[in-house]
Design a protein around this motif. Structure first.
Motif, PDB file in Angstrom:
ATOM      1  N   ASN A   4       0.738  -1.184   0.013  1.00 24.60           N
ATOM      2  CA  ASN A   4      -0.023  -0.137   0.093  1.00 24.60           C
ATOM      3  C   ASN A   4       1.018   1.209   0.119  1.00 24.60           C
ATOM      4  O   ASN A   4       1.787   1.396   0.707  1.00 24.60           O
ATOM      5  N   GLY A  55     -11.814  -3.814  -1.431  1.00 24.28           N
ATOM      6  CA  GLY A  55     -11.627  -3.429  -0.186  1.00 24.28           C
ATOM      7  C   GLY A  55     -11.207  -2.149  -0.044  1.00 24.28           C
ATOM      8  O   GLY A  55     -10.659  -1.491   1.196  1.00 24.28           O
ATOM      9  N   ASP A  56     -10.791  -1.326  -0.880  1.00 22.47           N
ATOM     10  CA  ASP A  56     -10.543   0.052  -0.938  1.00 22.47           C
ATOM     11  C   ASP A  56     -11.760   0.672  -0.740  1.00 22.47           C
ATOM     12  O   ASP A  56     -12.911   0.687  -1.478  1.00 22.47           O
ATOM     13  N   PRO A  57     -11.848   1.676   0.541  1.00 23.16           N
ATOM     14  CA  PRO A  57     -12.933   2.460   0.674  1.00 23.16           C
ATOM     15  C   PRO A  57     -13.458   3.279  -0.150  1.00 23.16           C
ATOM     16  O   PRO A  57     -14.790   3.684  -0.155  1.00 23.16           O
ATOM     17  N   SER A  58     -12.858   3.730  -1.436  1.00 20.68           N
ATOM     18  CA  SER A  58     -13.268   4.553  -2.263  1.00 20.68           C
ATOM     19  C   SER A  58     -13.920   3.870  -3.482  1.00 20.68           C
ATOM     20  O   SER A  58     -14.875   4.466  -4.361  1.00 20.68           O
ATOM     21  N   TYR A  59     -13.921   2.450  -3.675  1.00 23.84           N
ATOM     22  CA  TYR A  59     -14.204   1.743  -4.670  1.00 23.84           C
ATOM     23  C   TYR A  59     -15.687   1.763  -5.068  1.00 23.84           C
ATOM     24  O   TYR A  59     -16.198   2.375  -5.909  1.00 23.84           O
ATOM     25  N   LEU A  79      -7.622  -7.540  -0.338  1.00 23.89           N
ATOM     26  CA  LEU A  79      -8.280  -6.122  -0.934  1.00 23.89           C
ATOM     27  C   LEU A  79      -8.936  -6.232  -2.197  1.00 23.89           C
ATOM     28  O   LEU A  79      -9.910  -5.562  -2.371  1.00 23.89           O
ATOM     29  N   GLY A 329      -4.277   3.457  -4.417  1.00 26.60           N
ATOM     30  CA  GLY A 329      -5.483   3.937  -3.750  1.00 26.60           C
ATOM     31  C   GLY A 329      -6.256   4.779  -4.788  1.00 26.60           C
ATOM     32  O   GLY A 329      -5.883   4.832  -5.666  1.00 26.60           O
ATOM     33  N   ARG A 331      -8.518   7.288  -3.758  1.00 23.70           N
ATOM     34  CA  ARG A 331      -9.137   8.834  -3.243  1.00 23.70           C
ATOM     35  C   ARG A 331      -8.782   9.667  -4.437  1.00 23.70           C
ATOM     36  O   ARG A 331      -7.901   9.474  -5.107  1.00 23.70           O
TER      37      ARG A 331
END
Length: 374
Positions: A4, A55-59, A79, A329, A331
């Motif tokens: 990451n 698993g990426d919060p923005s996906y 992820l 990431g 974001r």
């Protein structure tokens, strides 16, 4: 192993690029000569849809309805999730016969399919810089007895064009020529050394493909995979093959279209594996595309031309079951030009490392030959 970027660099703006790509080294094969198959996904395949970073919060926010395709998909690498259509690939992933490298792109940074494919196939640093292809130059690095390549296509694609021995084969839908006609053509070419050699090579390629039931149906992915396996399996067969796939330009209705194309890819790879039999242990498959797609879903339930994508590797001795790369990431501040998956690994490095490791070639010579100027 996914590294990451935020954790690794602590928010640093340093660019690590290919230096973050773990060195690709694969388990030794089961003996015999090595085979390599390059599958080109023409049309900019969506890496975020093939190996989805669920698993990426923005996906989920970026992908909207497209993220629903992975609601029941199991996590891999902590992820990601494989697209559900890759059912056979998932079994290969679990068996260590498949892996992925994410956030990958060639040096090309614009959004033209033709220019991007030219850079990927030629191995040049910019469009139309070279007239030969990296796959043909790889043929030149192999021992003379093994140095031949073939494309499962009507014509030789740019990646296989060059000075080294390469051909193409696609079953014709026309009726077979009469034996007498074939003999007369052979006699006509007998006095010309070059035409006679080309004619003999064509007849040998045709003979190698004979015996395949249903060989005239190139529309079926299973037939293409089985044909490629047959072209790689004969005693004097090619060691390198290229297969072109299309249908990846998913500007609209991506969920349905990606499901269809990935199902075909999954079927093709499985047919190739089955057809190769024991040779699967000595075979490497590289699946790559010219560039990725936008991180966000568009207004027609598709995605548009982007940058970073994913590269898939298959093989009987791969030692896979991993997703490699430096995850950038999703974001808004992480995205390339505020819209695309930021590439953190060079596709040229992935291909060169894979080829040098698979064929036990000098890594520096391989990269210099396949991708000069890098």
């Amino acid at each position: 192993m996914i590294i990451n970027r935020r954790n690794m660099l602590g928010g640093s703006a340093a660019i690590v690029g290919a230096t973050m790509l773990p060195k690709l080294a694969f388990a030794a094969g089961g003996g015999g000569s090595k085979r390599l198959v390059f599958v080109l996904q023409r049309g900019a395949a969506d890496g975020l849809g093939i190996i989805a970073p669920v698993g990426d919060p923005s996906y989920a926010g970026l992908r909207g309805a497209l993220a629903e395709d992975y609601a029941d998909a199991p996590l891999i690498g902590g992820l990601f999730a494989l697209h559900p259509a890759l059912e056979r690939s998932a079994a290969m992933f679990a068996a260590g016969e498949m892996m992925a490298v994410h956030a990958v792109a060639s040096t090309y940074r614009d959004r033209s399919h033709f220019d991007g494919q030219n850079v990927l196939e030629s191995g040049g640093t910019r469009p139309y810089e070279r007239k030969d292809g990296w796959l043909n130059r790889l043929v030149g690095l192999l021992p003379e007895a093994e140095a031949s390549g073939i494309a499962i296509a009507q014509n030789i694609p740019l990646a296989l064009q060059g000075t080294h021995k390469a051909g193409s084969y696609a079953p014709s839908r026309l009726p077979d020529a009469a034996d007498d006609y074939m003999r007369r053509v052979a006699q006509l070419y007998m006095g010309d050394e070059r035409l006679h050699m080309l004619w003999e090579e064509s007849l040998a390629t045709r003979a190698m493909a004979e015996g395949m039931n249903g060989s005239g149906n190139m529309r079926q992915a299973a037939d293409v995979g089985a044909l490629a396996a047959r072209m790689l399996s004969g005693e004097d067969s090619a060691r390198i093959a290229m297969i072109e796939t299309t249908g990846w330009d998913t500007h609209n209705g991506q969920s349905r279209r990606l499901d269809r194309e990935l199902s075909k890819l999954d079927t093709l790879i499985e047919a190739l594996k089955v057809g190769l039999g024991e040779l699967w242990a000595d075979t490497m498959v590289i699946v790559a595309t010219e560039f990725g797609r936008t991180a966000s879903i568009n207004g027609t339930s598709g995605t548009d031309h982007g940058t970073g994508s994913t590269t898939l590797l298959y093989g009987g001795s791969l030692g896979g079951g991993k997703v490699l790369g430096d995850w950038p990431g999703l974001r808004q501040s992480d995205l390339y030009q505020a819209r695309d998956l930021r590439p953190t690994s060079a596709l040229e490095d992935v291909i060169a490392s894979t080829c040098s490791s698979h064929f036990t070639l000098d890594p520096e010579l391989t990269k210099r030959t396949l991708f000069p100027g890098r």
